[in-house]
Design a protein around this motif. Structure first.
Motif, PDB file in Angstrom:
ATOM      1  N   PRO A 165       0.812  -1.204   0.000  1.00  0.00           N
ATOM      2  CA  PRO A 165       0.000   0.000   0.000  1.00  0.00           C
ATOM      3  C   PRO A 165       0.852   1.264   0.000  1.00  0.00           C
ATOM      4  O   PRO A 165       1.930   1.301   0.569  1.00  0.00           O
ATOM      5  N   ALA A 166       0.330   2.299  -0.639  1.00  0.00           N
ATOM      6  CA  ALA A 166       0.926   3.620  -0.532  1.00  0.00           C
ATOM      7  C   ALA A 166       0.224   4.279   0.643  1.00  0.00           C
ATOM      8  O   ALA A 166      -0.929   4.676   0.556  1.00  0.00           O
ATOM      9  N   MET A 167       0.925   4.318   1.772  1.00  0.00           N
ATOM     10  CA  MET A 167       0.226   4.700   3.008  1.00  0.00           C
ATOM     11  C   MET A 167      -0.163   6.167   3.031  1.00  0.00           C
ATOM     12  O   MET A 167      -1.070   6.554   3.732  1.00  0.00           O
ATOM     13  N   THR A 168       0.538   6.986   2.262  1.00  0.00           N
ATOM     14  CA  THR A 168       0.163   8.402   2.215  1.00  0.00           C
ATOM     15  C   THR A 168      -1.211   8.585   1.583  1.00  0.00           C
ATOM     16  O   THR A 168      -1.858   9.580   1.781  1.00  0.00           O
ATOM     17  N   ARG A 169      -1.651   7.616   0.812  1.00  0.00           N
ATOM     18  CA  ARG A 169      -2.959   7.711   0.180  1.00  0.00           C
ATOM     19  C   ARG A 169      -4.062   7.180   1.100  1.00  0.00           C
ATOM     20  O   ARG A 169      -5.191   7.021   0.682  1.00  0.00           O
ATOM     21  N   GLY A 170      -3.717   6.871   2.312  1.00  0.00           N
ATOM     22  CA  GLY A 170      -4.732   6.344   3.220  1.00  0.00           C
ATOM     23  C   GLY A 170      -5.050   4.891   2.929  1.00  0.00           C
ATOM     24  O   GLY A 170      -6.159   4.438   3.169  1.00  0.00           O
ATOM     25  N   ARG A 171      -4.062   4.149   2.413  1.00  0.00           N
ATOM     26  CA  ARG A 171      -4.312   2.722   2.196  1.00  0.00           C
ATOM     27  C   ARG A 171      -3.379   1.907   3.074  1.00  0.00           C
ATOM     28  O   ARG A 171      -2.178   2.159   3.146  1.00  0.00           O
ATOM     29  N   TYR A 172      -3.940   0.902   3.734  1.00  0.00           N
ATOM     30  CA  TYR A 172      -3.174   0.110   4.682  1.00  0.00           C
ATOM     31  C   TYR A 172      -3.395  -1.380   4.455  1.00  0.00           C
ATOM     32  O   TYR A 172      -4.302  -1.776   3.730  1.00  0.00           O
ATOM     33  N   ARG A 173      -2.545  -2.179   5.113  1.00  0.00           N
ATOM     34  CA  ARG A 173      -2.727  -3.638   5.053  1.00  0.00           C
ATOM     35  C   ARG A 173      -3.785  -4.088   6.051  1.00  0.00           C
ATOM     36  O   ARG A 173      -4.366  -5.151   5.901  1.00  0.00           O
ATOM     37  N   GLU A 174      -3.969  -3.314   7.087  1.00  0.00           N
ATOM     38  CA  GLU A 174      -5.060  -3.533   8.040  1.00  0.00           C
ATOM     39  C   GLU A 174      -5.959  -2.314   7.935  1.00  0.00           C
ATOM     40  O   GLU A 174      -5.497  -1.189   8.147  1.00  0.00           O
ATOM     41  N   PHE A 175      -7.198  -2.507   7.580  1.00  0.00           N
ATOM     42  CA  PHE A 175      -8.072  -1.341   7.462  1.00  0.00           C
ATOM     43  C   PHE A 175      -9.517  -1.722   7.749  1.00  0.00           C
ATOM     44  O   PHE A 175      -9.904  -2.886   7.677  1.00  0.00           O
ATOM     45  N   TYR A 176     -10.288  -0.703   8.098  1.00  0.00           N
ATOM     46  CA  TYR A 176     -11.680  -0.921   8.438  1.00  0.00           C
ATOM     47  C   TYR A 176     -12.542  -1.056   7.202  1.00  0.00           C
ATOM     48  O   TYR A 176     -12.319  -0.382   6.199  1.00  0.00           O
ATOM     49  N   GLN A 177     -13.552  -1.892   7.277  1.00  0.00           N
ATOM     50  CA  GLN A 177     -14.639  -1.848   6.313  1.00  0.00           C
ATOM     51  C   GLN A 177     -15.933  -1.618   7.088  1.00  0.00           C
ATOM     52  O   GLN A 177     -16.092  -2.078   8.215  1.00  0.00           O
ATOM     53  N   CYS A 178     -16.840  -0.869   6.473  1.00  0.00           N
ATOM     54  CA  CYS A 178     -18.160  -0.596   7.040  1.00  0.00           C
ATOM     55  C   CYS A 178     -19.168  -1.094   6.023  1.00  0.00           C
ATOM     56  O   CYS A 178     -19.417  -0.405   5.034  1.00  0.00           O
ATOM     57  N   ASP A 179     -19.695  -2.258   6.263  1.00  0.00           N
ATOM     58  CA  ASP A 179     -20.561  -2.873   5.260  1.00  0.00           C
ATOM     59  C   ASP A 179     -22.019  -2.888   5.705  1.00  0.00           C
ATOM     60  O   ASP A 179     -22.325  -3.144   6.870  1.00  0.00           O
ATOM     61  N   PHE A 180     -22.883  -2.625   4.755  1.00  0.00           N
ATOM     62  CA  PHE A 180     -24.330  -2.738   4.949  1.00  0.00           C
ATOM     63  C   PHE A 180     -24.831  -3.645   3.838  1.00  0.00           C
ATOM     64  O   PHE A 180     -24.556  -3.396   2.673  1.00  0.00           O
ATOM     65  N   ASP A 181     -25.550  -4.695   4.196  1.00  0.00           N
ATOM     66  CA  ASP A 181     -26.044  -5.625   3.168  1.00  0.00           C
ATOM     67  C   ASP A 181     -27.479  -6.040   3.460  1.00  0.00           C
ATOM     68  O   ASP A 181     -27.881  -6.164   4.612  1.00  0.00           O
ATOM     69  N   ILE A 182     -28.212  -6.259   2.382  1.00  0.00           N
ATOM     70  CA  ILE A 182     -29.577  -6.755   2.495  1.00  0.00           C
ATOM     71  C   ILE A 182     -29.638  -8.108   1.794  1.00  0.00           C
ATOM     72  O   ILE A 182     -29.358  -8.197   0.596  1.00  0.00           O
ATOM     73  N   ALA A 183     -29.949  -9.150   2.563  1.00  0.00           N
ATOM     74  CA  ALA A 183     -30.048 -10.495   1.996  1.00  0.00           C
ATOM     75  C   ALA A 183     -31.515 -10.903   1.979  1.00  0.00           C
ATOM     76  O   ALA A 183     -32.231 -10.662   2.957  1.00  0.00           O
ATOM     77  N   GLY A 184     -31.943 -11.505   0.907  1.00  0.00           N
ATOM     78  CA  GLY A 184     -33.321 -11.984   0.850  1.00  0.00           C
ATOM     79  C   GLY A 184     -33.895 -11.906  -0.561  1.00  0.00           C
ATOM     80  O   GLY A 184     -33.409 -11.135  -1.389  1.00  0.00           O
ATOM     81  N   GLN A 185     -34.916 -12.695  -0.779  1.00  0.00           N
ATOM     82  CA  GLN A 185     -35.580 -12.745  -2.077  1.00  0.00           C
ATOM     83  C   GLN A 185     -36.655 -11.656  -2.091  1.00  0.00           C
ATOM     84  O   GLN A 185     -37.703 -11.810  -1.471  1.00  0.00           O
ATOM     85  N   TYR A 186     -36.376 -10.543  -2.745  1.00  0.00           N
ATOM     86  CA  TYR A 186     -37.310  -9.420  -2.727  1.00  0.00           C
ATOM     87  C   TYR A 186     -37.644  -8.974  -4.139  1.00  0.00           C
ATOM     88  O   TYR A 186     -37.069  -9.487  -5.100  1.00  0.00           O
ATOM     89  N   ASP A 187     -38.557  -7.999  -4.267  1.00  0.00           N
ATOM     90  CA  ASP A 187     -38.852  -7.480  -5.591  1.00  0.00           C
ATOM     91  C   ASP A 187     -37.691  -6.618  -6.081  1.00  0.00           C
ATOM     92  O   ASP A 187     -37.011  -5.947  -5.296  1.00  0.00           O
TER      93      ASP A 187
END
Lengths: 519, 519
Positions: A165-187
């Protein structure tokens, strides 16, 4: 590969380790004298590093590509997380957590070429484990394992990638993810549209400046490749090349398609025409009439869904930021439908990642890179189900590390000081021998739920107590002295104005609450 | 150890992996035919597991000793964390975060015998890394690396131990630690007393039932060993044996001292007399007069500090739960002064870990094990400083996993339902073709900051919408129909009472806010 190194020099903790190491050599009959000499040399090198007194010299650093968060960074992180979590909760999401490592085989075959970036744990006897690479695959494993067919969940946690990673760009080998997901059979397109609404809300609330959300559909990409004459077996690799359009100008992308991927110049040019198209619902309508595109059933299905998506986005009042962009491809293998990506477009923050601008094409030059992305992945859960039962999913991941970087830069630039504690009152004294009285008062405050501090010194100087308040932004000081104790009052000092007023001890808690509830 | 296994069978991802595996065998000239046969057998076994169609069969599980948190567990976790974090913030703590892995050498030599429980990462080229074993050593590394000499910080994060945990007892290989530490050169026992005040506040607020905080001092233990005739070089190992007193009766502990550790029976008996002593400030005073104990300077220093500690604890109003207990030893090497441990004593929760009761001595039989512990470690930061500069530290770690287990059990037993979302309103309809109207209304609510949900179906049944509210505890339903749209109203239904009332669309948001602000 060095066999010996794996159990000998590298795990060498000192002289005891050395002895057991030499004994264990007998277990490896195939080892040559040269190999032993090499190992001895390494051990002597290590011994030399220990210095005269045998005291081990530590390398004082965090692992490559990782960082500590100091209290200021944590204060920013907490603020950003609160905004994001509030939004997820407003949309009715539950939350789950999964372990930081998974069985290695759970991750196998999910990330294509990027699998080489997965961190494996050492085989210490037992299961083979790997650190999670994202939160989506563990989520799919969780759904399949617990036979869950409907859930709307968020998950905020660290993931691990052995990238350079180019760390100055805010990229790391350990980093947070914030995920939101909707699972299900919907329209169709209803949950998909809500994911975009969520991205819109979060980026607006964080106040990072103007942004744009690009939308496309994997089926449109595949249909486009088909009608442009890309052979079936080259869809994925050509898709990866298209994905580079946000970092490379079209000329270079085309060159890669033709020279490296062996596509015909004609096919590449046809793709080039399509991927330059951007628009809204109107573009989807136009492409449904396009004599070539309309030949692909897949593309038509995707375009019809894009139209429906935009009709919901209009209701959600977010079409001002959403653009249907045929150049959006996204790297991950598991997407099957709608894909999207949000980029900041404000020139003011471009400096944050100007390294990323090198070689960017003119059209994209105001973008500072992706701050959110996601899409539909209807097949992933089925890969974990013994009977292959599918659970359709759509989700979004907020690129929180880049957002942290921008917020940190903003904080640096701003005059406003970031507080790292929430202390409301400092219990202080100008006189000696009042430690016990200070402790008594701070106990009263703590027991009333007031955030309070006291210096851990028997006789601290008043100046150093006041300085501490200035430095850490504590608004009030409760000052005790012989006279105040006699009068059963406390001198309450407002740090900002230096104004002081005597408050009866009985009224103190209420007075502090009144004065700090405004803040 | 199986050499081949390390790069062959165990990392085998499929047929491609198999080919490259066989090629790499040539790199190991010492391998025997028998070993190759064994590896081939393993590969064929793996092939058999793949089944007819060659589709890989996943083992659907989390890694040994780890678990997912489902939404209910997360709701409990959030509540517990909020209580703990509020307390830490009330006492003026900042927070930091460190990476989940550290350079292996950072952890080396810090945990004594327990070092074998550290998870190492695989050497994939680059640095040798290990997962953090606690939060204290990374904290000390952080202080030394950033030359910080004063900080009061909390850190809540997961740590990793390759233990053989009994998971029913709420022990895992991946588990949370909640640490609060005060670093800095201060006057004796003031920060130490605040740590105990914090334990007292947290355990009281969590409402886990009655508890007791045992206090001792490493210097008193060492002094006691000296005056009882334990040879200097046996202090640590005898200390480890004393540490088992909360799980084993004295007879067994004595047996281990005499038979395994080679202590004289006389010395063991003298230790036995001391470690049965419990009390408060009075016991410290008595021991300062004890003809044997008073011969040790170290013990006297510790006893004087215990007296001072109790005087501060009196001011903090927590002496009701604190007991000076000479049998408290604590396992970790790095403690240098005061040590403490909190145990729950309520019979009602004993069932949670009754497995731990086997073999417990009679005196301890009401305890359910440690829920918090800590102490002073003045030497740890100096181990990381190139010049050995010391930063005195004292801290406490809340045993959060055991607390989770108890709270989960309580929740199971209680009639009250735990909500996993915070949704206030469900936007519903009894009629068909009102999807867009529902989406319009839910957008209004989201934009006003109200937590709201809508079903992702074009024409959901009213019953299933209401059922969803019952199941997930949503208090209000905003029902739309043709008539309501015409009248510009919304039918607001209270789920609990089934009462329904028409609210003008213009007043809806205010009405919802009014009704949900009480909750």
């Amino acid at each position: 590969m060095n066999i010996l190194g794996m159990f000998c020099v590298r795990s060498w903790p000192g002289l005891v380790g050395f002895r057991s190491c030499v004994r264990s050599l007998h277990a490896f009959p195939g080892i040559t004298v040269t190999q032993i000499d090499e190992e001895v040399a390494k051990l002597l090198e290590l011994k030399a590093q220990l210095g005269d007194d045998g005291k081990q010299q530590f390398v004082l650093k965090t692992a490559k590509g990782t960082r500590d968060y100091n209290p200021k960074q944590m204060a920013i992180r907490e603020k950003v997380f609160n905004t994001i979590i509030s939004c997820f909760k407003r949309h009715g999401a539950e939350t789950i957590d999964t372990p930081v490592f998974e069985l290695k085989e759970t991750l196998t075959g999910k990330y294509g070429e990027d699998s080489k970036l997965i961190y494996d744990l050492k085989d210490q006897g037992g299961e083979l484990l790997s650190l999670r690479y994202d939160l989506t695959v563990p989520f799919a494993r969780y759904l399949a394992m617990n036979k869950i067919t409907n859930i709307k969940r968020y998950h905020i946690a660290k993931v691990y990638r052995r990238d350079n990673p180019a760390m100055t760009r805010g990229r790391y080998r350990e980093f947070y993810q914030c995920d939101f997901d909707i699972a299900g059979q919907y329209d169709a397109m209803i949950p998909d549209a809500e994911c975009l609404k969520i991205v819109h809300e979060i980026l607006s609330e964080l106040g990072l400046g103007d942004f744009r959300i690009k939308v496309n559909d994997r089926r449109i990409l595949d249909g486009m490749f088909a009608v442009c004459g890309v052979p079936d077996d080259k869809f994925r690799t050509i898709c990866s090349t298209v994905d580079k359009l946000d970092k490379m100008p079209w000329e270079e992308v085309k060159k890669e398609m033709v020279n490296e991927k062996g596509l015909s110049e004609e096919a590449a040019d046809q793709i080039g025409e399509y991927v330059s198209m951007q628009g809204g619902m109107d573009l989807a309508e136009r492409l449904l009439q396009d004599h070539k595109m309309s030949q692909s059933k897949q593309a038509c299905a995707g375009l019809t869904d894009i139209k429906m998506l935009f009709s919901y986005l209009q209701i959600f009042q977010v079409t001002d930021k959403v653009v249907f962009d045929l150049s959006l491809a996204r790297g991950l293998d598991y997407y099957t439908g709608i894909i999207y990506e949000a980029v900041l477009t404000q020139a003011g923050v471009a400096a944050v990642s100007n390294e990323a601008q090198n070689g960017a094409n003119a059209e994209e030059s105001v973008s500072v890179g992706s701050v959110a992305g996601g899409g539909r992945y209807d097949g992933l859960v089925g890969m974990f189900d013994p009977k292959g039962r599918k659970v359709p999913c759509v989700g979004v991941s907020i690129g929180i590390e880049r957002i942290f970087s921008i917020m940190e830069q903003k904080a640096e630039a701003s005059a406003e000081k970031i507080r790292t504690t929430e202390v409301q009152v400092m219990v202080a004294s100008a006189q000696k021998n009042l430690l016990e009285e200070r402790l008594r008062l701070v106990t009263e405050l703590w027991n009333a739920g007031i955030k309070a501090e006291v210096m851990y010194k028997k006789n601290p100087k008043l100046l150093s107590q006041l300085q501490h308040c200035e430095e850490s932004g504590i608004p009030l000081v409760a000052i005790l002295g012989e006279q105040e104790l006699k009068d059963e009052v406390v001198k309450l000092r407002v740090v900002a104005t230096r104004e002081e007023v005597d408050i009866s001890r009985a009224d103190l808690i209420q007075e502090i609450m009144k004065r700090t509830s405004k803040a």
